[in-house]
Motif scaffolding. Structure first.
Motif, PDB file in Angstrom:
ATOM      1  N   SER A 182       0.837  -1.201   0.000  1.00 38.29           N
ATOM      2  CA  SER A 182       0.000   0.000   0.000  1.00 38.29           C
ATOM      3  C   SER A 182       0.872   1.251   0.000  1.00 38.29           C
ATOM      4  O   SER A 182       0.374   2.357  -0.126  1.00 38.29           O
ATOM      5  CB  SER A 182      -0.927  -0.002   1.221  1.00 38.29           C
ATOM      6  N   ALA A 183       2.180   1.050   0.142  1.00 39.22           N
ATOM      7  CA  ALA A 183       3.107   2.181   0.152  1.00 39.22           C
ATOM      8  C   ALA A 183       3.590   2.455  -1.274  1.00 39.22           C
ATOM      9  O   ALA A 183       3.611   1.561  -2.116  1.00 39.22           O
ATOM     10  CB  ALA A 183       4.310   1.858   1.042  1.00 39.22           C
ATOM     11  N   GLY A 184       3.969   3.700  -1.523  1.00 42.56           N
ATOM     12  CA  GLY A 184       4.510   4.051  -2.830  1.00 42.56           C
ATOM     13  C   GLY A 184       5.868   3.397  -3.039  1.00 42.56           C
ATOM     14  O   GLY A 184       6.667   3.296  -2.114  1.00 42.56           O
ATOM     15  N   ARG A 185       6.105   2.919  -4.247  1.00 44.28           N
ATOM     16  CA  ARG A 185       7.389   2.303  -4.576  1.00 44.28           C
ATOM     17  C   ARG A 185       7.894   2.888  -5.888  1.00 44.28           C
ATOM     18  O   ARG A 185       7.104   3.208  -6.759  1.00 44.28           O
ATOM     19  CB  ARG A 185       7.247   0.794  -4.722  1.00 44.28           C
ATOM     20  N   THR A 186       9.207   2.985  -6.005  1.00 42.30           N
ATOM     21  CA  THR A 186       9.818   3.518  -7.224  1.00 42.30           C
ATOM     22  C   THR A 186      10.743   2.468  -7.819  1.00 42.30           C
ATOM     23  O   THR A 186      11.475   1.799  -7.092  1.00 42.30           O
ATOM     24  CB  THR A 186      10.608   4.802  -6.905  1.00 42.30           C
ATOM     25  N   TYR A 187      10.684   2.341  -9.139  1.00 43.38           N
ATOM     26  CA  TYR A 187      11.506   1.383  -9.865  1.00 43.38           C
ATOM     27  C   TYR A 187      12.305   2.122 -10.925  1.00 43.38           C
ATOM     28  O   TYR A 187      11.886   3.179 -11.401  1.00 43.38           O
ATOM     29  CB  TYR A 187      10.624   0.339 -10.562  1.00 43.38           C
ATOM     30  N   GLN A 188      13.431   1.538 -11.301  1.00 41.67           N
ATOM     31  CA  GLN A 188      14.275   2.184 -12.296  1.00 41.67           C
ATOM     32  C   GLN A 188      14.996   1.112 -13.097  1.00 41.67           C
ATOM     33  O   GLN A 188      15.418   0.097 -12.544  1.00 41.67           O
ATOM     34  CB  GLN A 188      15.288   3.065 -11.560  1.00 41.67           C
ATOM     35  N   GLN A 189      15.136   1.352 -14.390  1.00 46.51           N
ATOM     36  CA  GLN A 189      15.846   0.401 -15.247  1.00 46.51           C
ATOM     37  C   GLN A 189      16.559   1.168 -16.343  1.00 46.51           C
ATOM     38  O   GLN A 189      15.985   2.066 -16.939  1.00 46.51           O
ATOM     39  CB  GLN A 189      14.861  -0.605 -15.861  1.00 46.51           C
ATOM     40  N   ARG A 190      17.810   0.795 -16.613  1.00 47.75           N
ATOM     41  CA  ARG A 190      18.573   1.452 -17.667  1.00 47.75           C
ATOM     42  C   ARG A 190      18.420   0.682 -18.979  1.00 47.75           C
ATOM     43  O   ARG A 190      18.403  -0.532 -18.981  1.00 47.75           O
ATOM     44  CB  ARG A 190      20.044   1.525 -17.274  1.00 47.75           C
ATOM     45  N   ASP A 191      18.305   1.427 -20.052  1.00 46.41           N
ATOM     46  CA  ASP A 191      18.323   0.842 -21.392  1.00 46.41           C
ATOM     47  C   ASP A 191      19.556   1.386 -22.100  1.00 46.41           C
ATOM     48  O   ASP A 191      19.606   2.571 -22.426  1.00 46.41           O
ATOM     49  CB  ASP A 191      17.052   1.208 -22.165  1.00 46.41           C
ATOM     50  N   GLN A 192      20.553   0.543 -22.310  1.00 47.85           N
ATOM     51  CA  GLN A 192      21.810   1.010 -22.892  1.00 47.85           C
ATOM     52  C   GLN A 192      21.668   1.367 -24.368  1.00 47.85           C
ATOM     53  O   GLN A 192      22.516   2.044 -24.918  1.00 47.85           O
ATOM     54  CB  GLN A 192      22.889  -0.056 -22.715  1.00 47.85           C
ATOM     55  N   ASN A 193      20.588   0.929 -24.999  1.00 49.67           N
ATOM     56  CA  ASN A 193      20.406   1.263 -26.413  1.00 49.67           C
ATOM     57  C   ASN A 193      20.089   2.741 -26.603  1.00 49.67           C
ATOM     58  O   ASN A 193      20.549   3.364 -27.531  1.00 49.67           O
ATOM     59  CB  ASN A 193      19.285   0.415 -27.026  1.00 49.67           C
ATOM     60  N   GLY A 194      19.281   3.303 -25.706  1.00 46.15           N
ATOM     61  CA  GLY A 194      18.936   4.720 -25.817  1.00 46.15           C
ATOM     62  C   GLY A 194      18.402   5.056 -27.195  1.00 46.15           C
ATOM     63  O   GLY A 194      17.568   4.348 -27.741  1.00 46.15           O
ATOM     64  N   GLY A 195      18.888   6.150 -27.764  1.00 46.06           N
ATOM     65  CA  GLY A 195      18.467   6.551 -29.099  1.00 46.06           C
ATOM     66  C   GLY A 195      17.049   7.077 -29.130  1.00 46.06           C
ATOM     67  O   GLY A 195      16.509   7.528 -28.130  1.00 46.06           O
ATOM     68  N   ASN A 196      16.459   7.015 -30.300  1.00 46.20           N
ATOM     69  CA  ASN A 196      15.092   7.475 -30.498  1.00 46.20           C
ATOM     70  C   ASN A 196      14.188   6.280 -30.214  1.00 46.20           C
ATOM     71  O   ASN A 196      14.170   5.336 -30.998  1.00 46.20           O
ATOM     72  CB  ASN A 196      14.956   7.952 -31.940  1.00 46.20           C
ATOM     73  N   ALA A 197      13.458   6.290 -29.107  1.00 49.12           N
ATOM     74  CA  ALA A 197      12.718   5.084 -28.723  1.00 49.12           C
ATOM     75  C   ALA A 197      11.421   5.418 -28.011  1.00 49.12           C
ATOM     76  O   ALA A 197      11.226   6.519 -27.506  1.00 49.12           O
ATOM     77  CB  ALA A 197      13.590   4.209 -27.823  1.00 49.12           C
ATOM     78  N   TYR A 198      10.549   4.424 -27.999  1.00 44.45           N
ATOM     79  CA  TYR A 198       9.306   4.473 -27.234  1.00 44.45           C
ATOM     80  C   TYR A 198       9.427   3.447 -26.111  1.00 44.45           C
ATOM     81  O   TYR A 198      10.024   2.383 -26.304  1.00 44.45           O
ATOM     82  CB  TYR A 198       8.108   4.084 -28.111  1.00 44.45           C
ATOM     83  N   TYR A 199       8.834   3.776 -24.947  1.00 45.84           N
ATOM     84  CA  TYR A 199       8.855   2.843 -23.829  1.00 45.84           C
ATOM     85  C   TYR A 199       7.452   2.683 -23.266  1.00 45.84           C
ATOM     86  O   TYR A 199       6.654   3.620 -23.292  1.00 45.84           O
ATOM     87  CB  TYR A 199       9.761   3.350 -22.697  1.00 45.84           C
ATOM     88  N   ARG A 200       7.199   1.493 -22.735  1.00 45.36           N
ATOM     89  CA  ARG A 200       5.998   1.250 -21.959  1.00 45.36           C
ATOM     90  C   ARG A 200       6.339   0.159 -20.937  1.00 45.36           C
ATOM     91  O   ARG A 200       7.313  -0.576 -21.089  1.00 45.36           O
ATOM     92  CB  ARG A 200       4.827   0.816 -22.843  1.00 45.36           C
TER      93      ARG A 200
END
Length: 184
Positions: free
Chosen positions: A59-77
């Motif tokens: 029930s508590a807020g949580r934060t997640y993070q992930q790196r994408d080494q490809n970067g560039g022009n991209a869409y994420y979901r």
């Protein structure tokens, strides 16, 4: 119909020196199993970048993070998958993270007697760093052996007149080019 399995409160991507960092936050999670960060270059065809374990029940807020080494022009979901196999998707965000193999930071700017040059490189190579004055004359030259990672060099600027200068590399495949001022 019960409450949503996961309430997303934030979803964004930031460009870094080596790709993009995608982060998201949840306000609550119910029976969540994992998150799958997905990437697309055209908004239609999606590939998984990484799978991140979810909190399960929170029930508590949580934060997640992930790196994408490809970067560039991209869409994420983000695809969130419940313990029972049901899934939901976030909205789609877009980034344009130009991936630079080599970049340079110089300080202090404006400079007086010393110029620190920090070059981050993704490969080892030898080059020469050149300081060029306003009429195109090379006024300082330094051999620079770059290693993979962060490299620091220091130029002595004593004896150079105040004004605008350019620091650049003489290697054709190394695009380093920064303008700076010397103040007297």
């Amino acid at each position: 119909l019960g409450a949503l399995p996961v309430l997303f409160t934030k979803f964004d991507a930031n460009c870094t020196n080596n790709g993009a960092t995608v982060s998201w936050s949840t306000g609550s999670e119910s029976n969540s199993n994992y998150f799958e960060l997905q990437r697309s270059t055209n908004g239609n065809d999606w590939a998984s970048v990484a799978t991140i374990k979810a909190a399960g029940n929170s029930s508590a807020g949580r934060t997640y993070q992930q790196r994408d080494q490809n970067g560039g022009n991209a869409y994420y979901r983000i695809k969130e998958v419940d313990i029972d196999g049901h899934s939901i998707y976030t909205s789609i965000i877009r980034t344009n993270c130009e991936l630079k193999a080599i970049d340079m930071v110089i300080y202090p700017v404006p400079a007086r007697d010393l110029l620190n040059v920090v070059i981050r490189s993704d490969k080892s190579l030898k080059t020469q760093l050149l300081i060029v004055d306003g009429v195109g004359k090379i006024v300082r030259r330094m051999d620079a052996s770059l290693l993979n990672g962060s490299n620091t060099f220091q130029f002595n600027l004593k004896g150079l007149a105040g004004g605008e200068y350019i620091i650049r590399s003489n290697a054709p495949d190394v695009e380093l080019n920064k303008t700076f001022n010397i103040i007297r």
